[in-house]
Design a protein around this motif. Structure first.
Motif, PDB file in Angstrom:
ATOM      1  N   UNK A  94      11.714 -24.890  14.220  1.00 18.74           N
ATOM      2  CA  UNK A  94      11.954 -25.850  13.939  1.00 18.74           C
ATOM      3  C   UNK A  94      10.428 -26.575  12.906  1.00 18.74           C
ATOM      4  N   UNK A  95       9.088 -26.435  13.772  1.00 15.28           N
ATOM      5  CA  UNK A  95       8.465 -27.216  13.466  1.00 15.28           C
ATOM      6  C   UNK A  95       7.254 -26.453  12.111  1.00 15.28           C
ATOM      7  N   UNK A  96       7.910 -24.527  12.406  1.00 18.13           N
ATOM      8  CA  UNK A  96       6.873 -24.062  11.161  1.00 18.13           C
ATOM      9  C   UNK A  96       8.069 -23.998   9.725  1.00 18.13           C
ATOM     10  N   UNK A  97       9.052 -24.180   9.927  1.00 21.59           N
ATOM     11  CA  UNK A  97      10.169 -24.522   8.932  1.00 21.59           C
ATOM     12  C   UNK A  97      10.991 -23.904   8.766  1.00 21.59           C
ATOM     13  N   UNK A  98      11.014 -22.797   9.169  1.00 19.76           N
ATOM     14  CA  UNK A  98      11.648 -21.783   8.776  1.00 19.76           C
ATOM     15  C   UNK A  98      13.285 -20.795  10.105  1.00 19.76           C
ATOM     16  N   UNK A  99      13.805 -20.855   9.279  1.00 16.94           N
ATOM     17  CA  UNK A  99      15.095 -20.587   9.930  1.00 16.94           C
ATOM     18  C   UNK A  99      15.024 -19.071  11.070  1.00 16.94           C
TER      19      UNK A  99
END
Length: 239
Positions: free
Chosen positions: A25-30
């Motif tokens: 979630x923090x990295x912003x990737x699925x």
């Protein structure tokens, strides 16, 4: 192709699963691949597939007087990963326990004299941090979650200090351009961190008799910049 790898060093499966989700979630990737160093060796993965690696926290301490074979293997693999990041082969962001591994590898001393209990705390960026592509946009200060029993006595040789505070002077540093280390936990939301506390209720990160109080303080904290650091790390190295 997946370009990010989460390296897990937590023995507690539930906490590890939750931490993986927090990093994703923090990295912003699925999609963020996962390597559990307690069960699989670093050499079982092809690091050339990944432009970014994040290392999670652990109840391990490099200052532990007695270490299991698993912990010794984990520390050796983390040192190997750190060396590859230092030479620029892969970008890595080490957190919590693993900053101690890097500090010791660089010849620095790790102490138990500057612990921080589970809480939200303010850290300050340094002049070098102000100009760093990952930490700079969060200058001059940011609030993050901490929970550790050990930390670096001083900045190790070859490192650049990025963030500090009065309680724990070495909060984050960079080695070269591709290795970042943080004493704090950048990935969890307040809800994530509060839930993680249930796995470590009696392990010395806070007074277990004050669990409800500490958890309430965590849930009421405004903590967003840790995730922003990781997002910028991903944008800088993994796109």
């Amino acid at each position: 192709m997946v370009s990010l790898l989460y390296v897990c060093v937590r023995p507690e499966l539930g906490a590890a699963d939750a931490e993986h989700a927090s990093f994703r979630r923090a990295l912003g990737v699925d999609v963020v691949d996962r390597l559990d160093l307690l069960t699989d060796r670093l050499d079982t993965v092809d690091l050339s597939r990944y432009r970014g690696v994040v290392v999670g926290g652990s109840p391990f301490n490099v200052t532990d007087e007695s270490k299991s074979p698993e912990q010794r293997r984990v520390e050796a693999d983390l040192e190997t990963l750190a060396r590859q990041a230092i030479d620029g082969s892969v970008a890595a962001f080490f957190t919590c326990f693993s900053i101690g591994v890097v500090t010791r590898m660089l010849g620095g001393e790790v102490t138990t004299s500057t612990p921080e209990a589970a809480s939200a705390t303010v850290i300050r960026t340094t002049v070098a941090g102000d100009s760093d592509p990952v930490f700079g946009p969060s200058a001059p200060a940011l609030t993050v979650f901490t929970a550790h029993k050990e930390s670096a006595v001083a900045l190790p040789s070859g490192a650049v200090l990025l963030a500090t505070n009065d309680a724990c002077p070495v909060q984050a540093y960079r080695v070269g351009t591709h290795l970042y280390t943080a004493q704090f936990h950048p990935e969890p939301t307040p809800r994530d961190f509060a839930d993680r506390m249930t796995f470590y209720r009696t392990t010395g990160y806070f007074d277990p008799e004050e669990f409800d109080l500490v958890q309430g303080q965590v849930l009421s904290a405004s903590v967003t910049e840790g995730a922003a650091l990781l997002r910028r790390f991903a944008e800088t190295f993994a796109n």
